[in-house]
Design a protein around this motif. Structure first.
Motif, PDB file in Angstrom:
ATOM      1  N   VAL A  64       0.878  -1.245   0.089  1.00  0.00           N
ATOM      2  CA  VAL A  64      -0.114  -0.046  -0.058  1.00  0.00           C
ATOM      3  C   VAL A  64       0.841   1.338   0.193  1.00  0.00           C
ATOM      4  N   ASP A  65       1.910   1.302   0.777  1.00  0.00           N
ATOM      5  CA  ASP A  65       2.865   2.482   0.778  1.00  0.00           C
ATOM      6  C   ASP A  65       3.393   2.468  -0.568  1.00  0.00           C
ATOM      7  N   GLU A  66       3.868   1.583  -1.199  1.00  0.00           N
ATOM      8  CA  GLU A  66       4.280   1.670  -2.505  1.00  0.00           C
ATOM      9  C   GLU A  66       3.356   2.338  -3.690  1.00  0.00           C
ATOM     10  N   LEU A  67       2.110   1.729  -3.504  1.00  0.00           N
ATOM     11  CA  LEU A  67       0.928   2.376  -4.622  1.00  0.00           C
ATOM     12  C   LEU A  67       0.652   3.996  -4.178  1.00  0.00           C
ATOM     13  N   SER A  68       0.827   4.360  -2.770  1.00  0.00           N
ATOM     14  CA  SER A  68       0.762   5.550  -2.682  1.00  0.00           C
ATOM     15  C   SER A  68       1.593   6.496  -3.343  1.00  0.00           C
ATOM     16  N   LEU A  69       2.555   6.097  -3.867  1.00  0.00           N
ATOM     17  CA  LEU A  69       3.262   6.927  -4.824  1.00  0.00           C
ATOM     18  C   LEU A  69       2.870   7.461  -6.287  1.00  0.00           C
ATOM     19  N   LEU A  70       1.719   6.554  -6.460  1.00  0.00           N
ATOM     20  CA  LEU A  70       1.261   6.930  -7.798  1.00  0.00           C
ATOM     21  C   LEU A  70       0.130   7.545  -7.850  1.00  0.00           C
ATOM     22  N   ARG A  71       0.443   8.786  -7.690  1.00  0.00           N
ATOM     23  CA  ARG A  71      -0.682   9.823  -7.681  1.00  0.00           C
ATOM     24  C   ARG A  71      -0.423  11.056  -8.727  1.00  0.00           C
TER      25      ARG A  71
END
Length: 130
Positions: free
Chosen positions: A78-85
């Motif tokens: 989830v932390d890694e996915l948070s980078l994709l904004r």
């Protein structure tokens, strides 16, 4: 380019994560120039390597090598996915590299990041460098 005459040149050893540092720098440049396809492609590669490091860390904690079940480190995804904004930019590449450094340090406690060089390059590209 550098030319040395009359003496031997000795270059320092490349850092262990030289390929990731290069990808982060290139991604930051591409994002800065508006080339979001290649910038995101490179950033996703860094995120993928972060996930690999977290999987290795999880396997070490669990004493396994085949990921049989969820672990305490699964939230790192989830932390890694948070980078994709949106909007993506040079800071996106920097954040991906920073996440990679945290993951690598979890596996290799003596790991040394190269954030200073990336920060200097981003600052220079944005006109903040002296």
């Amino acid at each position: 380019d550098l030319t040395i005459t009359g003496a031997e040149g000795l270059l320092p050893d490349q850092p262990a994560d030289n390929d990731i540092r290069f990808d982060a720098a290139l991604a930051a440049v591409k994002f800065g120039r508006g080339s979001h396809l290649i910038g995101l492609h490179l950033t996703l590669g860094i995120i993928r390597e972060s996930l690999v490091q977290w999987m290795v860390a999880a396997d070490r904690q669990e004493g396994t090598a085949h990921h049989p079940h969820a672990t305490a480190l699964d939230d790192r995804a989830v932390d890694e996915l948070s980078l994709l904004r949106v909007p993506a930019g040079p800071a996106t590449a920097r954040a991906a590299y920073e996440h990679y450094c945290a993951a690598r340090a979890a596996v290799e406690p003596g790991f040394v990041s190269g954030l200073e060089g990336l920060d200097a390059m981003i600052a220079r590209g944005s006109g903040r460098a002296g």
